[in-house]
Design a protein around this motif. Structure first.
Motif, PDB file in Angstrom:
ATOM      1  N   MET A  34       1.281 -10.143   9.512  1.00 54.03           N
ATOM      2  CA  MET A  34       0.606  -9.606   8.451  1.00 54.03           C
ATOM      3  C   MET A  34      -0.853  -9.643   8.475  1.00 54.03           C
ATOM      4  O   MET A  34      -1.569  -8.681   8.141  1.00 54.03           O
ATOM      5  CB  MET A  34       1.146 -10.256   7.133  1.00 54.03           C
ATOM      6  CG  MET A  34       2.505 -10.057   6.991  1.00 54.03           C
ATOM      7  SD  MET A  34       3.048  -8.487   6.774  1.00 54.03           S
ATOM      8  CE  MET A  34       4.431  -8.507   7.788  1.00 54.03           C
ATOM      9  N   GLY A  35      -1.440 -10.473   9.091  1.00 53.47           N
ATOM     10  CA  GLY A  35      -2.898 -10.745   9.461  1.00 53.47           C
ATOM     11  C   GLY A  35      -3.333  -9.593  10.547  1.00 53.47           C
ATOM     12  O   GLY A  35      -4.338  -8.813  10.174  1.00 53.47           O
ATOM     13  N   GLU A  36      -2.444  -9.015  11.405  1.00 54.29           N
ATOM     14  CA  GLU A  36      -2.779  -8.122  12.265  1.00 54.29           C
ATOM     15  C   GLU A  36      -2.719  -6.714  11.558  1.00 54.29           C
ATOM     16  O   GLU A  36      -3.279  -5.936  12.133  1.00 54.29           O
ATOM     17  CB  GLU A  36      -1.861  -7.984  13.687  1.00 54.29           C
ATOM     18  CG  GLU A  36      -2.171  -9.534  14.578  1.00 54.29           C
ATOM     19  CD  GLU A  36      -1.119  -9.351  15.466  1.00 54.29           C
ATOM     20  OE1 GLU A  36      -0.070  -8.731  15.745  1.00 54.29           O
ATOM     21  OE2 GLU A  36      -1.249 -10.243  16.459  1.00 54.29           O
ATOM     22  N   ARG A  37      -2.022  -6.641  10.578  1.00 58.76           N
ATOM     23  CA  ARG A  37      -1.802  -5.417   9.961  1.00 58.76           C
ATOM     24  C   ARG A  37      -2.890  -5.072   8.838  1.00 58.76           C
ATOM     25  O   ARG A  37      -3.065  -4.192   8.247  1.00 58.76           O
ATOM     26  CB  ARG A  37      -0.306  -5.338   9.208  1.00 58.76           C
ATOM     27  CG  ARG A  37       0.719  -5.112  10.263  1.00 58.76           C
ATOM     28  CD  ARG A  37       2.200  -5.053   9.723  1.00 58.76           C
ATOM     29  NE  ARG A  37       2.257  -4.188   8.437  1.00 58.76           N
ATOM     30  CZ  ARG A  37       3.417  -4.186   7.860  1.00 58.76           C
ATOM     31  NH1 ARG A  37       4.540  -4.921   8.114  1.00 58.76           N
ATOM     32  NH2 ARG A  37       3.647  -3.391   6.688  1.00 58.76           N
ATOM     33  N   GLY A  38      -3.613  -6.410   8.727  1.00 59.90           N
ATOM     34  CA  GLY A  38      -4.782  -6.188   7.755  1.00 59.90           C
ATOM     35  C   GLY A  38      -4.385  -6.607   6.290  1.00 59.90           C
ATOM     36  O   GLY A  38      -4.870  -5.968   5.346  1.00 59.90           O
ATOM     37  N   ILE A  39      -3.031  -7.092   6.181  1.00 59.66           N
ATOM     38  CA  ILE A  39      -2.561  -7.113   4.823  1.00 59.66           C
ATOM     39  C   ILE A  39      -2.729  -8.475   4.264  1.00 59.66           C
ATOM     40  O   ILE A  39      -2.934  -8.592   2.965  1.00 59.66           O
ATOM     41  CB  ILE A  39      -1.055  -6.896   4.877  1.00 59.66           C
ATOM     42  CG1 ILE A  39      -0.701  -5.484   5.263  1.00 59.66           C
ATOM     43  CG2 ILE A  39      -0.299  -7.160   3.774  1.00 59.66           C
ATOM     44  CD1 ILE A  39       0.859  -4.881   5.543  1.00 59.66           C
ATOM     45  N   LEU A  40      -2.664  -9.408   4.898  1.00 55.72           N
ATOM     46  CA  LEU A  40      -2.538 -10.935   4.489  1.00 55.72           C
ATOM     47  C   LEU A  40      -4.116 -11.415   4.142  1.00 55.72           C
ATOM     48  O   LEU A  40      -4.724 -11.288   4.869  1.00 55.72           O
ATOM     49  CB  LEU A  40      -1.792 -11.876   5.495  1.00 55.72           C
ATOM     50  CG  LEU A  40      -1.777 -13.128   5.077  1.00 55.72           C
ATOM     51  CD1 LEU A  40      -0.697 -13.182   3.857  1.00 55.72           C
ATOM     52  CD2 LEU A  40      -1.134 -13.733   6.422  1.00 55.72           C
ATOM     53  N   GLY A  41      -4.105 -12.028   2.865  1.00 54.53           N
ATOM     54  CA  GLY A  41      -5.284 -12.390   2.406  1.00 54.53           C
ATOM     55  C   GLY A  41      -5.102 -13.845   2.774  1.00 54.53           C
ATOM     56  O   GLY A  41      -5.735 -14.648   3.689  1.00 54.53           O
ATOM     57  N   GLU A  42      -4.403 -14.640   1.748  1.00 55.16           N
ATOM     58  CA  GLU A  42      -4.319 -16.181   2.008  1.00 55.16           C
ATOM     59  C   GLU A  42      -2.760 -16.538   1.781  1.00 55.16           C
ATOM     60  O   GLU A  42      -2.168 -15.809   0.994  1.00 55.16           O
ATOM     61  CB  GLU A  42      -5.337 -16.821   1.068  1.00 55.16           C
ATOM     62  CG  GLU A  42      -5.246 -18.360   1.194  1.00 55.16           C
ATOM     63  CD  GLU A  42      -6.496 -19.015   0.694  1.00 55.16           C
ATOM     64  OE1 GLU A  42      -6.595 -20.139   0.403  1.00 55.16           O
ATOM     65  OE2 GLU A  42      -7.339 -18.162   0.238  1.00 55.16           O
ATOM     66  N   THR A  43      -2.588 -17.376   2.367  1.00 52.67           N
ATOM     67  CA  THR A  43      -1.005 -17.952   2.240  1.00 52.67           C
ATOM     68  C   THR A  43      -1.254 -19.428   2.253  1.00 52.67           C
ATOM     69  O   THR A  43      -1.928 -20.012   2.951  1.00 52.67           O
ATOM     70  CB  THR A  43      -0.115 -17.187   3.210  1.00 52.67           C
ATOM     71  OG1 THR A  43       1.052 -17.456   2.953  1.00 52.67           O
ATOM     72  CG2 THR A  43      -0.397 -17.734   4.645  1.00 52.67           C
ATOM     73  N   GLY A  44      -0.089 -19.978   1.881  1.00 53.13           N
ATOM     74  CA  GLY A  44      -0.106 -21.587   1.707  1.00 53.13           C
ATOM     75  C   GLY A  44       1.094 -22.110   1.153  1.00 53.13           C
ATOM     76  O   GLY A  44       1.544 -21.454   0.091  1.00 53.13           O
ATOM     77  N   GLY A  45       1.478 -23.136   1.414  1.00 53.19           N
ATOM     78  CA  GLY A  45       2.710 -24.000   0.950  1.00 53.19           C
ATOM     79  C   GLY A  45       2.187 -24.927  -0.191  1.00 53.19           C
ATOM     80  O   GLY A  45       0.866 -25.358  -0.234  1.00 53.19           O
ATOM     81  N   LEU A  46       3.092 -25.220  -1.265  1.00 51.42           N
ATOM     82  CA  LEU A  46       2.466 -26.271  -2.260  1.00 51.42           C
ATOM     83  C   LEU A  46       3.430 -27.475  -2.014  1.00 51.42           C
ATOM     84  O   LEU A  46       4.548 -27.430  -1.603  1.00 51.42           O
ATOM     85  CB  LEU A  46       2.716 -25.638  -3.530  1.00 51.42           C
ATOM     86  CG  LEU A  46       1.757 -24.219  -3.739  1.00 51.42           C
ATOM     87  CD1 LEU A  46       2.137 -23.733  -5.081  1.00 51.42           C
ATOM     88  CD2 LEU A  46       0.481 -24.668  -3.850  1.00 51.42           C
ATOM     89  N   GLN A  47       2.978 -28.347  -2.592  1.00 54.68           N
ATOM     90  CA  GLN A  47       3.729 -29.850  -2.667  1.00 54.68           C
ATOM     91  C   GLN A  47       4.620 -29.633  -3.715  1.00 54.68           C
ATOM     92  O   GLN A  47       4.373 -28.783  -4.848  1.00 54.68           O
ATOM     93  CB  GLN A  47       2.781 -31.011  -2.691  1.00 54.68           C
ATOM     94  CG  GLN A  47       1.933 -31.386  -1.655  1.00 54.68           C
ATOM     95  CD  GLN A  47       1.015 -32.573  -1.857  1.00 54.68           C
ATOM     96  OE1 GLN A  47       1.365 -33.524  -2.738  1.00 54.68           O
ATOM     97  NE2 GLN A  47      -0.004 -32.700  -1.224  1.00 54.68           N
ATOM     98  N   PHE A  79       2.458 -19.378  -1.824  1.00 51.16           N
ATOM     99  CA  PHE A  79       2.073 -18.118  -2.332  1.00 51.16           C
ATOM    100  C   PHE A  79       1.476 -17.449  -0.955  1.00 51.16           C
ATOM    101  O   PHE A  79       1.207 -18.103  -0.115  1.00 51.16           O
ATOM    102  CB  PHE A  79       1.104 -18.437  -3.338  1.00 51.16           C
ATOM    103  CG  PHE A  79      -0.204 -18.997  -2.616  1.00 51.16           C
ATOM    104  CD1 PHE A  79      -1.369 -18.063  -2.336  1.00 51.16           C
ATOM    105  CD2 PHE A  79      -0.188 -20.159  -2.672  1.00 51.16           C
ATOM    106  CE1 PHE A  79      -2.096 -18.741  -1.815  1.00 51.16           C
ATOM    107  CE2 PHE A  79      -1.382 -20.911  -1.881  1.00 51.16           C
ATOM    108  CZ  PHE A  79      -2.472 -19.974  -1.524  1.00 51.16           C
ATOM    109  N   SER A  80       1.564 -16.109  -1.079  1.00 51.04           N
ATOM    110  CA  SER A  80       0.723 -15.274  -0.372  1.00 51.04           C
ATOM    111  C   SER A  80       0.097 -14.104  -1.052  1.00 51.04           C
ATOM    112  O   SER A  80       0.792 -13.809  -2.062  1.00 51.04           O
ATOM    113  CB  SER A  80       1.675 -14.654   0.775  1.00 51.04           C
ATOM    114  OG  SER A  80       2.324 -15.713   1.664  1.00 51.04           O
ATOM    115  N   ILE A  81      -0.965 -14.236  -0.663  1.00 50.97           N
ATOM    116  CA  ILE A  81      -1.860 -12.913  -1.309  1.00 50.97           C
ATOM    117  C   ILE A  81      -1.961 -11.678  -0.446  1.00 50.97           C
ATOM    118  O   ILE A  81      -2.182 -11.904   0.936  1.00 50.97           O
ATOM    119  CB  ILE A  81      -3.233 -13.083  -1.689  1.00 50.97           C
ATOM    120  CG1 ILE A  81      -3.062 -14.235  -2.807  1.00 50.97           C
ATOM    121  CG2 ILE A  81      -3.991 -11.954  -2.061  1.00 50.97           C
ATOM    122  CD1 ILE A  81      -4.414 -15.008  -3.199  1.00 50.97           C
TER     123      ILE A  81
END
Length: 112
Positions: A34-47, A79-81
Motif C-alpha cells: 500500500m505504501g508503494e501504491r501511494g495509498i497508506l498514510g499511517e497504520t498501527g496496532g493498539l494495546q 487502524f490504517s489511514i
C-alpha cells in the motif's frame, strides 16, 4: 479521499491472529504494498482495552477511568489511514488487509 480503516475483532479472533505465524509478515507486506501504491498514510496496532484510559469532561471537571467506555464484544485493535480515489478503492484495499479473514474492518471517510 482519506479513509480510516478501524481494525476490530473479538478476543477469540485476536488470539487466532496472533497464533498465525505468518500474520505479522502478511501485515508488513500489505503495508509495504500500500505504501508503494501511494495509498497508506499511517497504520498501527493498539494495546488491548485493558490499557485504555477513558476521559470525559463534565461540568468543567476531567473524569478519568481505566479501561474502555463500555463493555463490548468487539474492540478496536488497530487502524490504517489510506488515501483512495473513492470508496470502491478503499473497500478493495481493506479486503486485502491481513485482518479481514479474522475480524472486521470498519471503513470511514474523513470529514472535510
Amino acid at each position: 479521499m482519506k479513509y480510516m480503516l478501524m481494525i476490530c475483532g473479538d478476543e477469540e479472533s485476536y488470539a487466532a491472529m496472533l497464533a498465525d505465524e505468518a500474520f505479522q509478515g502478511n501485515c508488513h507486506r500489505w503495508a509495504e504494498e500500500m505504501g508503494e501504491r501511494g495509498i497508506l498514510g499511517e497504520t498501527g496496532g493498539l494495546q488491548g482495552p485493558e490499557a485504555a484510559t477513558t476521559l470525559r469532561v463534565r461540568d468543567g471537571r476531567v473524569l478519568l477511568s481505566d479501561g474502555p467506555f463500555a463493555e463490548t464484544k468487539e474492540v478496536i485493535a488497530g487502524f490504517s489511514i489510506v488515501d483512495c480515489a473513492d470508496l470502491d478503492e478503499a473497500i478493495e484495499v481493506a479486503s486485502r488487509h491481513p485482518v479481514a479473514p479474522y475480524g472486521t474492518l470498519e471503513i470511514r471517510p474523513f470529514t472535510g
